[in-house]
Design a protein around this motif. Structure first.
Motif, short mmCIF file in Angstrom:
data_model
loop_
_atom_site.label_atom_id
_atom_site.label_comp_id
_atom_site.label_asym_id
_atom_site.label_seq_id
_atom_site.Cartn_x
_atom_site.Cartn_y
_atom_site.Cartn_z
N UNK A 357 28.64 -0.75 40.55
CA UNK A 357 27.65 -0.58 39.49
C UNK A 357 26.45 -1.52 39.64
N UNK A 358 26.59 -2.53 40.48
CA UNK A 358 25.56 -3.58 40.53
C UNK A 358 24.17 -3.03 40.77
N UNK A 359 24.03 -2.19 41.78
CA UNK A 359 22.69 -1.81 42.21
C UNK A 359 22.04 -0.82 41.24
N UNK A 360 22.85 -0.03 40.54
CA UNK A 360 22.29 0.81 39.49
C UNK A 360 21.81 -0.05 38.31
N UNK A 361 22.58 -1.09 38.01
CA UNK A 361 22.16 -2.01 36.96
C UNK A 361 20.85 -2.70 37.34
N UNK A 362 20.73 -3.06 38.60
CA UNK A 362 19.50 -3.72 39.05
C UNK A 362 18.32 -2.75 39.01
N UNK A 363 18.56 -1.48 39.34
CA UNK A 363 17.49 -0.48 39.23
C UNK A 363 17.01 -0.37 37.79
N UNK A 394 17.86 -5.75 26.06
CA UNK A 394 18.54 -4.81 26.95
C UNK A 394 18.49 -5.30 28.39
N UNK A 395 17.34 -5.84 28.79
CA UNK A 395 17.19 -6.37 30.15
C UNK A 395 18.14 -7.56 30.37
N UNK A 396 18.26 -8.40 29.38
CA UNK A 396 19.15 -9.56 29.50
C UNK A 396 20.61 -9.12 29.67
N UNK A 397 21.00 -8.10 28.92
CA UNK A 397 22.39 -7.63 29.04
C UNK A 397 22.66 -7.03 30.40
N UNK A 398 21.69 -6.33 30.94
CA UNK A 398 21.84 -5.80 32.30
C UNK A 398 21.89 -6.95 33.30
N UNK A 399 21.05 -7.97 33.09
CA UNK A 399 21.05 -9.12 33.99
C UNK A 399 22.36 -9.86 33.96
N UNK A 400 22.91 -10.08 32.77
CA UNK A 400 24.20 -10.75 32.66
C UNK A 400 25.30 -9.95 33.35
N UNK A 401 25.27 -8.63 33.16
CA UNK A 401 26.28 -7.77 33.79
C UNK A 401 26.15 -7.84 35.31
N UNK A 402 24.90 -7.85 35.82
CA UNK A 402 24.68 -7.91 37.26
C UNK A 402 25.22 -9.22 37.84
N UNK A 444 17.41 -6.12 47.14
CA UNK A 444 17.13 -6.51 45.76
C UNK A 444 16.97 -8.03 45.64
N UNK A 445 16.65 -8.69 46.76
CA UNK A 445 16.64 -10.14 46.77
C UNK A 445 15.76 -10.74 45.68
N UNK A 446 14.52 -10.27 45.58
CA UNK A 446 13.61 -10.83 44.57
C UNK A 446 14.14 -10.61 43.16
N UNK A 447 14.69 -9.43 42.93
CA UNK A 447 15.23 -9.14 41.61
C UNK A 447 16.44 -10.01 41.32
N UNK A 448 17.33 -10.14 42.30
CA UNK A 448 18.52 -10.98 42.10
C UNK A 448 18.14 -12.44 41.92
N UNK A 449 17.14 -12.88 42.66
CA UNK A 449 16.66 -14.24 42.45
C UNK A 449 16.22 -14.43 41.00
N UNK A 450 15.46 -13.46 40.49
CA UNK A 450 14.99 -13.54 39.11
C UNK A 450 16.15 -13.46 38.12
N UNK A 451 17.09 -12.56 38.38
CA UNK A 451 18.23 -12.39 37.48
C UNK A 451 19.05 -13.67 37.41
N UNK A 494 17.16 -24.56 47.34
CA UNK A 494 18.22 -23.56 47.28
C UNK A 494 18.24 -22.93 45.89
N UNK A 495 18.07 -21.64 45.85
CA UNK A 495 18.07 -20.93 44.58
C UNK A 495 19.51 -20.66 44.14
N UNK A 496 19.71 -20.39 42.84
CA UNK A 496 21.06 -20.06 42.36
C UNK A 496 21.65 -18.85 43.07
N UNK A 497 20.81 -17.87 43.37
CA UNK A 497 21.31 -16.69 44.07
C UNK A 497 21.73 -17.03 45.49
#
Length: 690
Positions: A357-363, A394-402, A444-451, A494-497
């Motif tokens: 589900x991760x990548x759909x959540x990131x989309x 809603x974005x935060x909940x998707x981010x937490x789930x990711x 999704x590196x940039x998005x994951x970095x942000x998440x 070093x980023x958290x991701x």
């Protein structure tokens, strides 16, 4: 009479509403009848209505009477002292309008646009009735003198006139309401309406001849919501008359219902389906991922790029003289759509966590992230903050789930405790799963970095899948390049991701080392580590984002480890083969010892045959690595064998002795080496020779 007075007092200063359902049923007698103006209403044989004047003068036309009404409304204040009784031409005007409405009741009113002159005349008549209603309600008490009446008579006469106008207005407005609804809904049958088609997977259907996506959006913007300029002008006219006449609530209700239905149809065309949070928990994720989530993403993007702006322009055009009304109607309509879409996003984030589900959540996360900055230009100021809050939540909940799903990769590695080694030292399924997962994550590196940066702090301290912090000593030692430079351990960048990715890589290495020990053969154990290590390195290098994240230092370290595994493998196999070809103790006092020579050939043949039989079943799927291994083996074995054969084969007796001990030529060795590592058991070389 007393009830009528109470009704009049109660509604003073407001637009009267008749309590009667059908105004045709009432037949109020015109006020102020005279011999010159009195008319009789009779029914003809066909059921129609005929106006029979008692005088011989020609019947008045609505156009002429309308002119009298207009002149009266304009010049009343200036000619107050000279005015005559108005009831005559007012009644004539009302009679003519009633006649028209009665004809509509019997024959049916033509649809808007069928008779253009009829549309204009009807609009003008309704507008005059509304003006009369307002004027008489506000001014007659102090400005109009009706002769031959006492005070009570004046009051009663005024009330009856106002009530009659109100009844006629109500009937006329009901037809105008139907016209407004017809104009709003007519666009649905417009064959030119052509929104972007989608394949229900969130992607536009495109052919090679079609233009880029951003140009398609511009075309759609021009076509949505599908009204012509003439239709908008007519909508504006009808809305203006309804609002002027005090029927704004009816006008707004028709507009909202029609546009809400149109919006629902547009969402369906985009493939988006309404689904509750409870229903989402029961639907298989494969269905959500394949159809519903991509349609949601496409719908949200189209709404932000096309539909909301189109709806805003439409409301502003229809209610151009009431900007606050236009803003309010658009806000109510669009807010309902946005909340519906956000409910889906929150419902998806609440489903059971799973790696797929991760990548759909990131989309979905990216969709919300990209839309939020556009809210200021899409929505009125009063509702922007509310929508931003809802979208951000809603974005935060998707981010937490990711984050939770990505961090759960650790558990995927830890839970893989199979005690059976992979046949042939092949790449382990766990390695494939983790590396393919990380390879996609690189996109999704940039998005994951942000998440991870924005939402990882929300994770509970006792969470089993909590991200690891950048001060992890193992991460520092590994030299992860948080910015891509291979900084050799500068953990400040070093980023958290990146820290979490390195943690996953460490756990995978530890798991593979444990699995390598399941092989009893040291050569196969190192072959397994080399095979898996090469797969890992190639996957990292194959993703520029992941290579940048891990850094050059990590790649160099991994390459060094692979060379070590390769050396140990070669030492435990092919170096033993080459050792059979040593010259030691073959020449004693200048004479070649044939028994020793024969034993050397015999040992080489047996060992080479055994390794070939075994390692032809070993598996290397990476064609480049397979080729590199074969080349390296050939480079070690073939020159040594060719040299040994060329120097000592002559000491064997020609014939059966040579055939018995010299089983291979140098070219044969090369051919057999080419059969290694394809995972296919080959027939024994010895049996092929017999």
């Amino acid at each position: 009479m007393e009830e009528e007075k109470n009704l009049t007092d109660k509604n003073a200063g407001e637009t009267p509403r008749s309590p009667m359902v059908n105004a045709v049923e009432t037949d109020p007698k015109p006020i102020g009848e005279t011999a010159e103006t009195e008319e009789r209403v009779t029914e003809d044989v066909d059921g129609g209505v005929e106006i029979l004047p008692e005088s011989e003068s020609p019947p008045p036309s609505i156009e002429k009477v309308s002119e009298d009404i207009d002149e009266f409304l304009v010049s009343f204040d200036q000619k107050e002292k000279e005015k005559e009784s108005i009831t005559g031409f007012v009644d004539r005007f009302l009679d003519l309008v009633e006649e028209k409405l009665t004809k509509y009741d019997i024959e049916g009113k033509p649809k808007w646009g069928e008779i253009v002159e009829e549309d204009g005349l009807f609009i003008e008549s309704v507008n005059r009735i509304s003006k009369l209603m307002k004027f008489l309600s506000n001014q007659m008490e102090n400005s109009i003198t009706i002769p031959d009446s006492d005070a009570d008579g004046v009051k009663e006469t005024k009330d009856l006139l106002v009530n009659r106008i109100g009844l006629i207005q109500q009937r006329a407005m009901s037809y105008l309401e139907e016209d407004f609804r017809f104009l709003l809904e007519e666009f649905r049958n417009n064959p030119n309406e052509n929104q972007n088609e989608v394949d229900h997977k969130g992607k536009q259907v495109a052919s090679e001849s079609q233009e880029p996506d951003h140009e398609k959006v511009e075309e759609s913007d021009l076509g949505f919501p599908g009204y012509t300029d003439d239709a908008i002008v007519n909508l504006n006219k009808v809305a203006g008359v309804m609002i002027c006449g005090g029927y704004q609530s009816e006008c707004f209700q028709v507009y909202m219902i029609s546009r809400r239905n149109a919006f629902e149809e547009s969402l369906q065309k985009l493939g988006f389906e309404k689904i509750s949070i409870d229903e989402m928990q029961r639907v298989q994720w494969e269905i959500l991922a394949r159809d519903i989530v991509p349609a949601w993403i496409n719908t949200f993007k189209q709404c932000a790029a096309v539909y909301f702006s189109g709806e805003k322009k439409l409301a502003e055009a229809v209610f151009v003289d009431q900007p606050n009304v236009a803003a309010g109607l658009f806000s109510n309509l669009s807010r309902g759509v946005v909340i519906q879409l956000l409910n889906f996003a929150e419902g998806a984030a609440m489903t059971k966590r799973a790696g797929e589900k991760l990548f759909k959540f990131l989309d979905m996360y990216e969709t919300l992230r990209d839309v939020i900055p556009k809210l200021d230009e899409l929505f009125p100021e009063e509702c922007v903050e509310e929508l931003k809050t809802e979208m951000t939540l809603a974005k935060s909940r998707l981010g937490e789930a990711a984050i939770s799903i990505f961090c759960d990769l650790e558990n995927s590695i830890k839970s893989e405790t199979a005690k059976t080694p992979v046949p042939g030292g092949a790449v382990h399924p766990l390695t494939r799963y983790i590396m393919n997962y990380l390879n996609i994550a690189g996109d999704y590196k940039e998005t994951l970095e942000q998440v991870f940066k924005e939402h990882s702090k929300i994770e509970r301290a006792d969470s089993t899948s909590r991200p690891h912090h950048e001060n992890d000593e193992n991460i520092v030692a590994a030299g992860v390049g948080g910015g891509g430079g291979g900084d050799g351990g500068n953990n400040k960048n070093v980023s958290p991701f990146a820290a979490q990715v390195m943690r996953v890589m460490e756990l995978l290495d530890t798991s593979l080392e444990g699995k390598a020990k399941l092989y009893k053969d040291i050569a196969l154990s190192n072959f397994f580590m080399m095979n898996n290590g090469r797969y890992i390195l190639q996957k990292i290098k194959g993703s520029s984002e992941m290579a940048q994240l891990m850094g050059d230092s990590w790649c160099r370290k991994r390459s060094s480890e692979l060379r070590t595994y390769h050396k140990i493998y070669q030492r435990e196999t092919w170096n033993r083969v080459v050792a059979c070809l040593t010259h030691e103790k073959l020449n004693v006092n200048g004479k070649v010892q044939k028994p020793v020579l024969k034993e050397r050939f015999k040992s080489f043949n047996a060992l080479f045959d055994e390794i070939h039989r075994t390692q032809s079943t070993w598996v290397v799927k990476d064609e480049q690595l397979q080729s590199e291994l074969r080349v390296s083996i050939s480079a070690v074995v073939i020159p040594a064998y060719r040299s040994f054969l060329g120097r000592f084969a002559q000491y064997l007796d020609p014939g059966r002795q040579t055939e018995k001990y010299v089983k291979y030529q140098a070219d044969d060795i090369e051919t057999y080496i080419e059969e290694l590592f394809d995972g296919k058991p080959h027939q024994s070389i010895a049996r092929r020779k017999t």
